[in-house]
Design a protein around this motif. Structure first.
Motif, mmCIF file in Angstrom:
data_model
loop_
_atom_site.group_PDB
_atom_site.id
_atom_site.type_symbol
_atom_site.label_atom_id
_atom_site.label_comp_id
_atom_site.label_asym_id
_atom_site.label_seq_id
_atom_site.Cartn_x
_atom_site.Cartn_y
_atom_site.Cartn_z
ATOM 1 N N SER A 143 15.181 18.539 71.874
ATOM 2 C CA SER A 143 14.992 17.712 73.067
ATOM 3 C C SER A 143 16.075 18.019 74.078
ATOM 4 O O SER A 143 17.000 18.795 73.830
ATOM 5 N N ARG A 144 15.990 17.386 75.230
ATOM 6 C CA ARG A 144 17.040 17.512 76.235
ATOM 7 C C ARG A 144 18.228 16.607 75.901
ATOM 8 O O ARG A 144 19.297 16.731 76.484
ATOM 9 N N GLU A 145 18.026 15.694 74.935
ATOM 10 C CA GLU A 145 19.066 14.721 74.589
ATOM 11 C C GLU A 145 20.053 15.246 73.553
ATOM 12 O O GLU A 145 21.243 14.932 73.588
ATOM 13 N N GLY A 146 19.570 15.997 72.586
ATOM 14 C CA GLY A 146 20.431 16.467 71.505
ATOM 15 C C GLY A 146 20.535 15.468 70.380
ATOM 16 O O GLY A 146 19.567 14.778 70.057
ATOM 17 N N SER A 154 19.920 19.882 70.911
ATOM 18 C CA SER A 154 19.628 20.106 72.320
ATOM 19 C C SER A 154 19.112 21.524 72.534
ATOM 20 O O SER A 154 19.478 22.445 71.807
ATOM 21 N N HIS A 155 18.287 21.695 73.558
ATOM 22 C CA HIS A 155 17.802 23.031 73.893
ATOM 23 C C HIS A 155 18.935 23.924 74.387
ATOM 24 O O HIS A 155 18.777 25.142 74.471
ATOM 25 N N ARG A 156 20.086 23.331 74.689
ATOM 26 C CA ARG A 156 21.213 24.111 75.197
ATOM 27 C C ARG A 156 22.061 24.721 74.089
ATOM 28 O O ARG A 156 23.061 25.376 74.366
ATOM 29 N N HIS A 158 19.848 8.866 76.162
ATOM 30 C CA HIS A 158 19.269 9.208 74.853
ATOM 31 C C HIS A 158 18.147 8.204 74.540
ATOM 32 O O HIS A 158 18.202 7.477 73.552
ATOM 33 N N ASP A 164 26.255 18.686 73.071
ATOM 34 C CA ASP A 164 25.113 19.440 72.558
ATOM 35 C C ASP A 164 25.258 19.819 71.088
ATOM 36 O O ASP A 164 24.443 20.578 70.561
#
Length: 555
Positions: free
Chosen positions: A234-237, A300-302, A273, A336
């Motif tokens: 997710s973008r949240e991690g 996270s996607h990062r 979140h 992340d």
């Protein structure tokens, strides 16, 4: 079914140690087909193929999706094939273009995977059905987890099986069949939970059928349907932790920490979140059906490199049992950093010998140390000196802490030495997080007392009290000493032994605050003489084991 690859183990050896083919006759009839040898099979099929359930929680840009797809492809090369379910938080429910948008998002993921060299297949038909499984409508309340609000039958998995058999990654939109046989959009968490349960049950049926037919449970073209990992991208991690000022949890024991994490979740985190708690609930539900060695990761996607590393090694990016000061200043701990979740075991603190199951504790110690306990002397010492025992699960692990009186002549104001007498985990639990869970509880009850991040739900003091220095010894040739070095404040060699200690963290923090920018000196006034005292006491503690029988010498 191919043998499940063993989970990587944390090499934990107990603290106190006092040591540290028959030829087959060729009599088979010529009409019996010989099975290939394990060596040949390993060469022809060197990687066991296992499945991972993956939730991709969109929206993501093309660049972000490319990074995620690269990670999925790398995992496939290592034998972990993803079954992907999509979610899009920004797609409003009930929109007229809802289904079209979900199909488009599915095709975006398929195309991203294929651009990275993978073969992917969109599974646009419904695989799961809404509602509890027939016959279980009234049994959900007795479970310790939230059962899926959808279900699937083995026959529903035909498209997923077909894709996996063809070497393709199945990608599913969050669709389910309702009671009127309509395909409707549902929460992706319901689809994933139903798939995890359904795939585990289907794998069990495959295994039983293979046993009845007296044939191998799977061929090289087949794969084990039992999900080995659950991954939530997710973008949240990860799940934020109050103990780390909102930085992610590193490792979560769902059995003992689930309610506590929910209760201590800061309302302000719901802005950044918003799905952390629902994903936490999804992990608990899925891991209840998956094997004990399985794990979930929220990432996270990062952080694609961490994503890959955590899934393969089954370990957090940083050990949660490391000293808090090291975690706070570590570059690897970022917003992340992934959160690893394990089903885990309950952890409790026992303070009286009468409340211990002596037979189970004896079995644990003897299995872990591979020595025979000198029972009478050991239990007599426990009756006299026991402070507490931390027990993980049904004696899968234990940490025994005693109060060792100081030598004669020591001022009465000096407290007894807090001594870690035994730290033991059964071999079969040395890869499932039990080691870290046990050490964190030990930290919370001794040298971590008095600080807010020690208020964990382990049945002990929950962070209230005054921290105490923790001391223990280990054989100098103990291979686990590196693990102890990383978790101790200091150590000193004492002949064949190494003396370790952890300073009370609250006292160090107070002293640093008092000295401000001057910092701590190498030797504080309150430290003078303590090493000599510890060595004098600890090195005289008798062995808990029966002597080993003398080896017979050959004449």
């Amino acid at each position: 079914m191919p043998a499940q690859p063993a989970a990587p183990r944390t090499a934990v050896i107990p603290v106190q140690t006092d040591e540290d083919v028959t030829q087959q006759a060729d009599t088979k009839p010529p009409d019996i087909k010989h099975s290939p040898s394990p060596v040949v099979a390993s060469i022809l099929n060197p990687v066991y193929r296992r499945t991972a359930l993956v939730k991709i929680q969109a929206p993501f840009t093309d660049r972000q999706l490319e990074s995620i797809a690269r990670g999925m492809v790398y995992l496939e090369k290592l034998g972990l094939v993803s079954v992907i379910v999509l979610e899009n938080d920004q797609l409003p429910r009930g929109d007229s273009r809802e289904r079209t948008a979900l199909v488009e998002e599915t095709m975006r993921v398929v195309n991203a995977l294929e651009k990275q060299g993978a073969r992917a297949r969109p599974v646009l038909g419904t695989v799961v059905r809404l509602g509890p499984k027939p016959g279980e409508e009234h049994t959900s309340g007795s479970r310790e987890f939230d059962p899926p609000e959808a279900h699937t039958f083995p026959s529903d998995l035909v498209h997923i099986r077909s894709a996996l058999r063809a070497g393709e990654i199945p990608v599913l939109p969050p669709l389910a069949l309702d009671s009127l046989c309509r395909s409707v959009r549902v929460d992706a968490n319901d689809v994933i939970a139903a798939l995890v349960r359904g795939m585990v049950e289907a794998a069990a049926l495959d295994k039983n059928a293979a046993v009845r037919e007296d044939s191998p449970s799977s061929s090289p073209e087949e794969m084990d349907l039992v999900p080995l990992r659950l991954m939530i991208i997710s973008r949240e991690g990860g799940v934020p932790s109050y103990a780390r000022q909102g930085m992610p949890h590193l490792l979560i024991n769902l059995t003992s920490e689930y309610d506590y994490i929910r209760n201590t979740f800061d309302p302000r985190w719901k802005l950044t979140h918003s799905t952390a708690l629902s994903n936490l609930r999804l992990a608990r539900t899925c891991l209840a059906y998956m094997p004990p060695t399985s794990s979930a990761v929220m990432v996270s996607h990062r952080s694609p490199s961490s994503l890959i590393g955590n899934l393969i090694t089954n370990k957090p990016a940083l050990s949660s049992s490391l000293p808090h000061a090291l975690l706070q200043g570590n570059r690897k701990l970022t917003p992340d950093t992934p959160t690893i979740l394990r089903h885990g075991l309950p952890v409790r603190v026992v303070r009286r010998v009468d409340d211990l199951d002596k037979a189970k504790l004896k079995k644990l110690l003897e299995h872990s140390f591979r020595r025979e306990l000198e029972e009478d002397a050991f239990w007599a010492r426990m009756e006299r000196d026991l402070d507490f025992v931390i027990v993980a699960g049904d004696y899968a692990g234990a940490a025994i802490v005693t109060r060792e009186p100081c030598p004669p002549g020591t001022p009465d104001t000096v407290a007894p030495i807090t001594y870690l007498d035994k730290f033991a985990v059964l071999p079969e639990h040395q890869g499932d997080g039990t080691v870290d869970f046990l050490w964190v509880a030990l930290h919370d009850e001794t040298y971590g007392l008095g600080l807010p991040f020690s208020a964990n739900p382990n049945g002990g003091k929950e962070g209230k009290g005054e921290g105490r220095d923790l001391v223990w010894r280990s054989r100098a040739d103990n291979p686990v000493n590196k693990w102890y070095f990383e978790r101790s404040t200091g150590h000193i060699r004492q002949g064949d032994w190494v003396l370790f200690w952890c300073d009370a963290e609250a006292r160090l923090k107070t002293e640093e605050g008092r000295r401000a920018s001057a910092g701590l000196s190498y030797l504080e006034d309150w430290e003078v003489g303590r090493l000599a005292t510890w060595s004098d006491v600890v090195m005289k503690i008798p062995s808990s084991w029966k002597p080993k029988p003398a080896k017979k010498q050959l004449k």
